[in-house]
Design a protein around this motif. Sequence first.
Motif, mmCIF file in Angstrom:
data_model
loop_
_atom_site.group_PDB
_atom_site.id
_atom_site.type_symbol
_atom_site.label_atom_id
_atom_site.label_comp_id
_atom_site.label_asym_id
_atom_site.label_seq_id
_atom_site.Cartn_x
_atom_site.Cartn_y
_atom_site.Cartn_z
ATOM 1 N N LEU A 79 -53.124 10.285 2.972
ATOM 2 C CA LEU A 79 -52.101 10.223 1.936
ATOM 3 C C LEU A 79 -52.258 11.348 0.917
ATOM 4 O O LEU A 79 -51.284 11.963 0.487
ATOM 5 N N LEU A 80 -53.503 11.623 0.522
ATOM 6 C CA LEU A 80 -53.728 12.719 -0.425
ATOM 7 C C LEU A 80 -53.312 14.054 0.188
ATOM 8 O O LEU A 80 -52.818 14.944 -0.516
ATOM 9 N N SER A 81 -53.490 14.183 1.493
ATOM 10 C CA SER A 81 -53.055 15.413 2.170
ATOM 11 C C SER A 81 -51.549 15.592 2.060
ATOM 12 O O SER A 81 -51.052 16.726 2.001
ATOM 13 N N ALA A 82 -50.820 14.479 2.043
ATOM 14 C CA ALA A 82 -49.366 14.557 1.932
ATOM 15 C C ALA A 82 -48.915 14.848 0.512
ATOM 16 O O ALA A 82 -47.738 15.121 0.272
ATOM 17 N N MET A 83 -49.845 14.766 -0.453
ATOM 18 C CA MET A 83 -49.485 14.942 -1.865
ATOM 19 C C MET A 83 -49.965 16.265 -2.439
ATOM 20 O O MET A 83 -49.928 16.469 -3.654
ATOM 21 N N LEU A 84 -50.429 17.160 -1.593
ATOM 22 C CA LEU A 84 -50.900 18.448 -2.083
ATOM 23 C C LEU A 84 -49.767 19.187 -2.778
ATOM 24 O O LEU A 84 -48.648 19.255 -2.281
ATOM 25 N N GLY A 85 -50.052 19.705 -3.942
ATOM 26 C CA GLY A 85 -49.038 20.421 -4.708
ATOM 27 C C GLY A 85 -48.314 19.575 -5.730
ATOM 28 O O GLY A 85 -47.497 20.091 -6.487
ATOM 29 N N THR A 86 -48.610 18.268 -5.775
ATOM 30 C CA THR A 86 -47.983 17.414 -6.780
ATOM 31 C C THR A 86 -48.666 17.620 -8.130
ATOM 32 O O THR A 86 -49.702 18.291 -8.235
ATOM 33 N N HIS A 87 -48.091 17.016 -9.166
ATOM 34 C CA HIS A 87 -48.654 17.129 -10.516
ATOM 35 C C HIS A 87 -48.991 15.732 -11.030
ATOM 36 O O HIS A 87 -48.367 15.209 -11.956
ATOM 37 N N LEU A 88 -49.992 15.117 -10.414
ATOM 38 C CA LEU A 88 -50.391 13.766 -10.776
ATOM 39 C C LEU A 88 -51.060 13.749 -12.147
ATOM 40 O O LEU A 88 -51.766 14.690 -12.513
#
Length: 521
Positions: free
Chosen positions: A301-310
Amino acid sequence: MDSQIMTSTALQNDLILREIMSHLRDLSGQPIRVLRDKKAISTLAGCARVCKEFEVHALNALWWHMDTLMPLLQLLGSSLIATPAAEGSTLTVKTLLLPIREHEWLRLLSYARRIRRLLVIDVDFEHVDPTVWMTLAAHSGGTPLLSNLAHLQWVHSIKSATLNVIYITPPAIRTLDAIYIPPRGMHQDQSLVTRSEVVFQNMVHILASRATKIRELVFRVSHTCILESIDRFHSVHRLLIDAAKAGPLSRTFIEKIGSLPQLRVLLLDLPVRTIAHSTPAGFPALRDVTLKGSPGSIDHLLSAMLGTHLTMVDLIFKDIDESELSYISNLLYKLRDCGNSSIEFISLKAIPRDFPKTMYEFKDVLKPLLALRRILRADIELHFKMAMNVQDVHDMAVAWPSLIKLNLFYVEDGQPLPPISCLSTFAKHCLNLRTLELPGLQDCETDLATLAGSPHPLSRIFMAKQFVPSEKLARFLFALFPRLETNVAPSHGPQWRETLETLAALQAGARNGSNGEDGET
């Protein structure tokens, strides 16, 4: 007399009465409940009979949260009759006697408008003819029967009668909480989708088309394929999915969630198998994420969120093997690509299936988190053995200068703890720190004279284990953090209580001395 007039006037004020009735509605102290509180129902019903001023607000509160629709149907009086469920059957179902009488219809509408939160279960439809809700929806002339409904909780089991929920759901609903309960005793084959699940899937699809203003979605499902319409909820801001007992999460399913343009908060309880990959434009608005599952599923799941601004990240590793613990550190490095410059709140919890024998070093597990430089709050709970030294504390304090709250728990298992002198590192580098919880600190030589300086704002500190004499620890804390609260909690052990009592005496003495000097001046 004046006080009686004021009281009478206050009890005629709509705002005051609305506030009183809302408190009576929540007598149980649980603002979010599945079933209504019986004591609250009885109290509000009594208030509605007191006077006209009370009646409107008491009834609004009484009908605000409903866990059945049967009281609403019963308002139809003579327009609702019981007929045999089938020829020769002793079972009866509720059906309508048309035409509906005007005064009974207006009464039903007046109460239906009061419902803001509704729990829909099979029993509401089990003994009601399927055409009843369709007829009532048509009778309202296009206006939703429950026009002010904001939160619908829908529990779906094997019966398909809950399809009737479509007829009572208004387009303006804001929250949908849908739970699928597999039939009791049925073995769940993850490769097969049952007829009941297909009905659930169709209802989700229809609701996605009708309820276009939903901002919060909660799903508990046995197959994620029955949520294939998830990407049609374009306005959702908050999404919670319990898929722990579902089959593998597919790449397509994750991509659909990632395509939601307004999704800001995501909570996923993951199955063991999860397949995902980085999507360039995925999760454009995501800021707050909670992931529960194995290190492997969370990693995907974290791999799918690369580039987000959490800004907020909560990772819960549950029921993991000892062999997976070393994998956690590598996984945490991915947070640098999911908001390295924006993550302010980090929560990490690791619960092994069996208590591991291996001793881990701080740097082997938590070092990746030190790359997140804007941390304001950190909650770390590790149910395995870990060793931490003074350098680790120094690195943490230096890495997180904006820290406001730190809760750190790990199993020390007799290993040397950092010395109490390391607290001065937090005082020096974390100038906004307010709350500090640690497993414990070791005794060491201290020089209180070197601690004089600007009063630090730390207000709460707690150590699970105390290895320093109470008076010495209290004097050290008073010199370093003079504003500490000294409230004793039931969970505090006798030694920590003694420390807080000594600290309170030191603070009182300092206040009395200050007052004496002011008097002499």
